[in-house]
Design a protein around this motif. Structure first.
Motif, mmCIF file in Angstrom:
data_model
loop_
_atom_site.group_PDB
_atom_site.id
_atom_site.type_symbol
_atom_site.label_atom_id
_atom_site.label_comp_id
_atom_site.label_asym_id
_atom_site.label_seq_id
_atom_site.Cartn_x
_atom_site.Cartn_y
_atom_site.Cartn_z
ATOM 1 N N ALA A 95 1.558 6.640 -6.974
ATOM 2 C CA ALA A 95 0.440 7.512 -7.340
ATOM 3 C C ALA A 95 0.748 8.984 -7.094
ATOM 4 O O ALA A 95 -0.091 9.842 -7.361
ATOM 5 N N ARG B 71 1.449 10.416 -4.128
ATOM 6 C CA ARG B 71 1.082 10.924 -2.816
ATOM 7 C C ARG B 71 2.324 11.037 -1.943
ATOM 8 O O ARG B 71 3.236 10.227 -2.032
ATOM 9 N N GLY B 72 2.355 12.024 -1.083
ATOM 10 C CA GLY B 72 3.483 12.152 -0.170
ATOM 11 C C GLY B 72 3.920 13.587 0.007
ATOM 12 O O GLY B 72 3.692 14.208 1.035
ATOM 13 N N ASP C 55 0.937 4.195 -2.973
ATOM 14 C CA ASP C 55 0.770 5.638 -2.752
ATOM 15 C C ASP C 55 1.927 6.427 -3.349
ATOM 16 O O ASP C 55 1.736 7.491 -3.935
ATOM 17 N N THR D 170 -2.394 8.356 7.830
ATOM 18 C CA THR D 170 -2.549 7.150 7.019
ATOM 19 C C THR D 170 -1.965 5.943 7.749
ATOM 20 O O THR D 170 -0.823 5.981 8.203
ATOM 21 N N ASP E 33 0.679 15.064 3.007
ATOM 22 C CA ASP E 33 -0.400 14.373 2.295
ATOM 23 C C ASP E 33 -0.796 13.059 2.950
ATOM 24 O O ASP E 33 -1.871 12.522 2.649
ATOM 25 N N LEU E 34 0.070 12.516 3.797
ATOM 26 C CA LEU E 34 -0.175 11.178 4.334
ATOM 27 C C LEU E 34 -0.378 11.174 5.839
ATOM 28 O O LEU E 34 -0.338 10.120 6.469
ATOM 29 N N TYR F 241 -0.735 2.228 7.286
ATOM 30 C CA TYR F 241 -0.365 1.140 6.382
ATOM 31 C C TYR F 241 -0.273 -0.192 7.129
ATOM 32 O O TYR F 241 -0.744 -1.214 6.655
ATOM 33 N N GLU G 213 0.824 -1.209 0.000
ATOM 34 C CA GLU G 213 0.000 0.000 0.000
ATOM 35 C C GLU G 213 0.856 1.256 0.000
ATOM 36 O O GLU G 213 0.533 2.249 -0.667
ATOM 37 N N ALA G 214 1.955 1.222 0.751
ATOM 38 C CA ALA G 214 2.845 2.384 0.772
ATOM 39 C C ALA G 214 3.452 2.632 -0.604
ATOM 40 O O ALA G 214 3.531 3.783 -1.069
#
Length: 529
Positions: free
Chosen positions: A379, A381-382, A376, A429, A425-426, A431, A372-373
């Motif tokens: 994609a 994200r971060g 992201d 979250t 952004d995370l 994981y 999942e990390a």
């Protein structure tokens, strides 16, 4: 190679010549002194054993043998299942010209010579050509490419045999131009019936010897579905018995004839992937006995023990993970033993790791969390690393604000402080989601408490007895505001700012790290992660 005349039209009934690189010698009528498996090849399709799913009326195999349809076919099956036998039936069944070659010895030049001759003969009204290529997976991509046009326009009817998965070993354009027929390994009953036929048939031993029940079972079991191996063993045992002027083959004679079972395994082929897949799935399914079987199968077949060790190390984190962290240590120790001790002794170390992995509690939480990390990250994200976490060791970093406000966890008596570590952004979250299997149960109890402290989210839910998870008074710890940011390489922090994204205020105001004061009584003390 000069092909003029090599494939010229022969008078009716005359045998066809073979191309260079080809080998038609084995496709004539067997001689009296031919090996027993050759003499016992089925003379008709109805004698073929074990492939009932391909023998129905109108089935592609029957059409191929009878010549009712000039379709090109790829025969895929294990050794001894009947691929070469089918080629013999095709060679003898019709008036088609039959050319055989082995991919081990033939090249592009030989293939093109056959195709050119087939074109010339068809132009002058000659018979259609059936080109049999044994071990077609040994052909390179270029060699397989050379067949495409001729198979497409039916200049030749291709009959190819392979023991390897054609979806991996045969190029897609050639595979799409052929009908794929999958031959199944013969059952023990199939092999037993053929052994008995060979013992009594005039083409075989003609009743010269008999086979005891124990000896028959031994031959059938060690053949593992390969009728060629079974008949070879039978012939060797019969020769030994007759040399001793004995009419019955007993177990001892059969054992001397077949010392060890042939392991169906190719380190570069399809069986390699099938066995390692079964090996891993057996450990994942907590079946140590099946896992040890597949380990033994690989070791006996000569698999590289370093490959097995690598798979064990991967499995220890992928499927056992935090449920039993010792599994990774055992697996890496086994890998070290393989490198430093070697086989055969290191097989014991591998077996220990296999049993440990198979019997350990299982958790794929590490695998899922990393997946999942990475998803992201891919994609987008971060975002940027928070300023207080950036490197503050180099000259000029302080002017950029790097390291400012970083809180050093070791300055807190608990070893954990409220602080943002994830990019903006995370934030928040999750994981890693621990299971309650094995040692991970304790980790699963600890992780939510750590997250509450780090993220400043306050205490967690109460227990089933109504008591809060955090008991006693949790003190405000602000030591990091007056100590150097040693890990970040900075000076003392001027404030307790966490990052460019501020946390929500703690429920009881600043300075409590988001942990409520428990007024319900109980033992005093700080919550320990």
């Amino acid at each position: 190679m000069d092909t003029d005349g090599l494939f010229s039209l022969a008078p009716p009934g005359a045998p066809a010549s073979a191309p260079a690189g080809g080998d038609n010698a084995g496709f004539g009528r067997p001689a009296a002194d031919a090996p027993l498996p050759v003499r016992m090849r089925p003379a008709t399709l109805d004698e073929l054993v074990g492939q009932e799913h391909l023998l129905a009326p109108g089935a592609p195999l029957r059409q191929l043998v009878t010549g009712a349809s000039p379709m090109s076919v790829i025969l895929w099956g294990p050794p001894g299942a009947g691929k070469t036998t089918i080629a013999h039936l095709v060679a003898h069944a019709t008036d088609r010209k039959f050319v055989a070659m082995s991919a081990l010895t033939a090249g592009v030049k030989d293939v093109r010579a056959v195709i050119d001759t087939a074109k010339r003969e068809r132009r002058y009204g000659g018979p259609p050509t059936v080109l049999f290529i044994d071990e077609v997976h040994r052909f390179s991509k270029t060699q397989q490419d050379s067949l495409l046009a001729a198979v497409e326009d039916r200049t030749v009817t291709l009959l190819a045999a392979t023991t390897e998965n054609p979806y991996f070993s045969v190029i897609s354009p050639l595979l799409s131009r052929c009908v794929l027929l999958t031959l199944q390994a013969l059952t023990d009953d199939d092999v037993r019936g053929l052994v008995r036929r060979a013992t009594t048939d005039e083409r075989g031993l003609g009743g010269a010897v008999t086979l005891s029940t124990e000896a028959e079972e031994h031959v059938v079991r060690l053949a593992s579905g390969d009728v060629r191996k079974a008949l070879t063993a039978l012939e060797a045992a019969a020769g030994s018995a007759l040399a001793q002027d004995v009419k019955e083959i007993d177990l001892a004679t059969a054992e001397r004839a077949v010392d060890v079972a042939a392991v169906r395994y190719d380190r570069d082929g399809d069986a390699h992937y099938d066995v390692i897949s079964a090996f891993i799935k057996s450990m994942r399914g907590s079946d140590p006995d099946a896992a040890l079987h597949y380990l033994a199968r690989m070791l006996v077949a000569g698999e590289d023990p370093r490959f097995i060790a690598r798979r064990l190390v991967i499995f220890a984190s992928e499927d056992v993970g935090m449920a039993d962290p010792q599994a990774l240590l055992v697996a890496t120790a086994a890998m070290s033993a393989v490198q430093n001790v070697g086989l055969p002794e290191a097989g014991l170390n591998l077996a220990q790791s296999v049993v440990h992995n198979a019997t350990a509690p299982k958790s794929n939480s590490v695998t899922t969390a990393l997946g999942e990390a990475m998803a992201d990250v891919r994609a987008g994200r971060g975002g940027s690393v928070p300023a207080h976490l950036r490197d503050a060791h180099y000259q000029g970093s302080k002017g950029l604000g790097h390291g400012r406000g970083y809180r050093y966890p070791h300055d807190d008596s608990r070893g954990v402080v409220r602080q943002q570590y994830a990019p903006d952004d995370l934030v928040g979250t999750d994981y890693y989601r621990p299971t309650d299997h094995g040692a991970e149960r304790a980790v699963g109890e600890r992780v939510p408490r750590l997250r509450r402290i780090v993220r400043g989210l306050g205490p967690g839910p109460r227990t089933s007895a109504g008591e809060p998870v955090t008991r006693g008074v949790t003190r405000s710890v602000t030591a990091s505001s007056g100590t150097p940011d040693r890990a970040a390489g900075g000076d003392r922090a001027d404030d307790e700012s966490q990052s460019s994204a501020d946390f929500d205020p703690a429920p009881d105001g600043p300075g409590n790290d988001g942990i409520r004061i428990d007024d319900s009584g109980g033992d005093a003390g700080e919550e320990q992660p």
